[in-house]
Design an enzyme around this catalytic site. Structure first.
Site, PDB file in Angstrom:
ATOM      1  N   ASN A   7       0.873  -1.172   0.000  1.00 21.63           N
ATOM      2  CA  ASN A   7       0.000   0.000   0.000  1.00 21.63           C
ATOM      3  C   ASN A   7       0.914   1.228   0.000  1.00 21.63           C
ATOM      4  O   ASN A   7       1.461   1.603   1.035  1.00 21.63           O
ATOM      5  CB  ASN A   7      -0.891  -0.040   1.250  1.00 21.63           C
ATOM      6  N   ARG A  91      -2.439  -2.085  -3.603  1.00 20.76           N
ATOM      7  CA  ARG A  91      -3.642  -1.284  -3.443  1.00 20.76           C
ATOM      8  C   ARG A  91      -3.554  -0.078  -4.374  1.00 20.76           C
ATOM      9  O   ARG A  91      -2.550   0.632  -4.373  1.00 20.76           O
ATOM     10  CB  ARG A  91      -3.743  -0.805  -1.995  1.00 20.76           C
ATOM     11  N   HIS A 180     -13.044   2.722  -0.610  1.00 24.84           N
ATOM     12  CA  HIS A 180     -13.015   1.697   0.454  1.00 24.84           C
ATOM     13  C   HIS A 180     -13.597   0.375  -0.064  1.00 24.84           C
ATOM     14  O   HIS A 180     -14.074  -0.439   0.715  1.00 24.84           O
ATOM     15  CB  HIS A 180     -13.847   2.109   1.684  1.00 24.84           C
ATOM     16  N   ARG A 241     -12.867  15.754   6.406  1.00 25.86           N
ATOM     17  CA  ARG A 241     -13.555  16.045   5.131  1.00 25.86           C
ATOM     18  C   ARG A 241     -15.009  16.405   5.385  1.00 25.86           C
ATOM     19  O   ARG A 241     -15.645  15.834   6.275  1.00 25.86           O
ATOM     20  CB  ARG A 241     -13.507  14.828   4.209  1.00 25.86           C
ATOM     21  N   GLU A 384      -8.392  -5.193   4.851  1.00 22.92           N
ATOM     22  CA  GLU A 384      -8.173  -4.882   3.435  1.00 22.92           C
ATOM     23  C   GLU A 384      -6.953  -5.619   2.883  1.00 22.92           C
ATOM     24  O   GLU A 384      -6.961  -6.071   1.744  1.00 22.92           O
ATOM     25  CB  GLU A 384      -7.996  -3.360   3.264  1.00 22.92           C
TER      26      GLU A 384
END
Ligand code: ADP
Length: 397
Positions: A7, A91, A180, A241, A384
């Protein structure tokens, strides 16, 4: 079969080495501050002491060299040589409409990831650097790209189109993509076994609540809607955010605050959300503590967050014409029982009834609804990296 999962961020590189079959993590680590003063590798292998290396690492290729040396090191490593890494899974943030599943990387895939930089200007270039570094250091090892957007590609047009001109979609690719995806896919894949039901009979609402948060509606194993949009800025209120806002706010605030488009984007991504609301922190632990100590703004930020999650739960139950289970995952979803309870508060009309005792669980797969709750509520820790390893295995076995 050993699979290395990568990642890559703009100045970081996280990795995990899995042994498939045992679904076991053999080693994992993190390189921080690549290309910046103070580059550092932190590495741990199963049954070995932790290794920390602080050496200048000017780019991802150099960092990858250190990772491979750590993995094969006699004292700190876990494999004899690089050939024991059978495949690498990467990823990648954005694939737009180019890929609806994970894919073996070749030059055409690299071009496709490059084409999507316009939608993922921070992440896709970093993901590419990670892939290029691995291809350079392990030229004969198959590599797979696992996209954050892929799982959501099953959404129907009515869910992914915005009310803009159709040209905005056709000419410019402006639509809801969602993110996601690897986490939503992993959690969705766990539910049939956990609930003892066939996946085609399950309508799920998955709440991935972390620094970035997104919800998805999964009907019969397929994603039919999700809260993030063209970018990960949309949907529920997040750590920093803003989530969904009236689009007219953007030009208005740019004028009022004298911001150009980059500054406005920075503001909405980094200075809003529960951080902007509370003026205290983006971290839910800090906010819970501050609220308990009487901070009204922290309490208000938590309330806005819970309310925005609850509204999406209601919307997705309507979108699917029902819901069998609501599932909480990621940092907040797995650990914050108060927030889980707040998100479910008032949903009794929908058949949601939490069990106060069961809901105390942290970081474990468990049903947290009462036995007589019509809709089951679950806590399922996401993974993940394992999902990326499994996809990579499926394509390279
Ligand atoms: P990321 O999106 O960076 O992967 P995570 O999924 O790790 O984020 O989630 C980070 C968030 O989870 C933070 O807001 C943090 O406060 C929250 N969190 C982690 N542990 C707990 C906890 N025990 N209680 C409440 N919140 C927690």
């Amino acid at each position: 079969m050993n699979i290395l999962v990568i990642n890559a961020g703009s100045s970081s590189l996280k990795y995990q080495l899995f042994e498939i079959g045992k679904e076991e993590v053999l080693a994992k680590g993190l390189v921080e501050r690549i290309g910046i003063e103070g580059s550092k590798l932190t590495h741990t292998a199963k049954g070995k002491e932790k290794l920390e290396i602080t050496e200048p690492m000017s780019d991802h290729k150099q960092a990858m060299g250190y990772v491979l040396r750590a993995l094969t090191d006699k004292q700190y490593g876990i494999i004899k040589d690089m050939d024991e890494i059978n495949a690498v899974g990467h990823r990648v943030l954005h694939a737009a409409e180019k890929f609806s599943d994970s894919v073996v990387i070749n030059d055409a895939v690299m071009d496709a990831i490059r084409d999507c930089i316009k939608f993922g200007p921070l992440h896709n270039p970093a993901n590419l650097m990670g892939i290029e570094a691995c291809r350079a250091t392990m030229p004969n090892t198959p590599m797979v790209a696992v996209f954050d957007t892929a799982f959501h590609q099953t959404m129907p047009k009515k869910a992914y189109l915005y009310g803009l001109s159709y040209d905005a979609y056709k000419e410019h690719g402006i639509r809801r993509y969602g993110f996601h995806g690897t986490s939503h896919k992993y959690v969705a894949s766990r539910m049939p076994a956990l609930m003892g039901k066939d996946k085609k009979d399950l309508k799920l609402i998955i709440c991935h609540l972390g620094n970035g948060s997104s919800l998805s509606a999964v009907d019969g194993g397929k994603c039919v809607d999700t809260s993030m949009g063209l970018t990960p800025l949309a949907g529920v209120v997040m750590g920093t955010r803003c989530g969904d806002i009236d689009p007219a706010i953007v030009p208005h605030l740019m004028k009022e605050m004298k911001l150009d488009s980059d500054q406005m984007s920075d503001y909405m991504n980094k200075k809003c959300g529960v951080l902007g609301l509370s003026g205290i922190s983006s971290d839910f632990r800090d906010l819970s503590k501050a609220a308990a100590e009487g901070s009204e703004r922290a309490e208000m930020a938590l309330e806005v967050f819970a309310y925005s999650v609850k509204k999406y739960i209601g919307a997705y139950a309507a979108a699917m014409g029902g819901v069998n289970a609501i599932v909480f995952t990621a940092g907040i979803g797995e650990n914050d029982s108060n927030m889980r309870a707040r998100c479910c508060e008032g949903l009794e009309f929908l058949g949601v009834k939490l069990d106060g005792e069961l809901n105390k669980i942290r970081g474990k797969e468990q049903r947290i609804s009462a036995p007589d709750s019509r809709v089951e509520v679950w806590c399922v820790p996401t993974n993940e990296e394992l999902m990326i390893a499994m996809d990579t295995y499926e394509l390279c076995k």
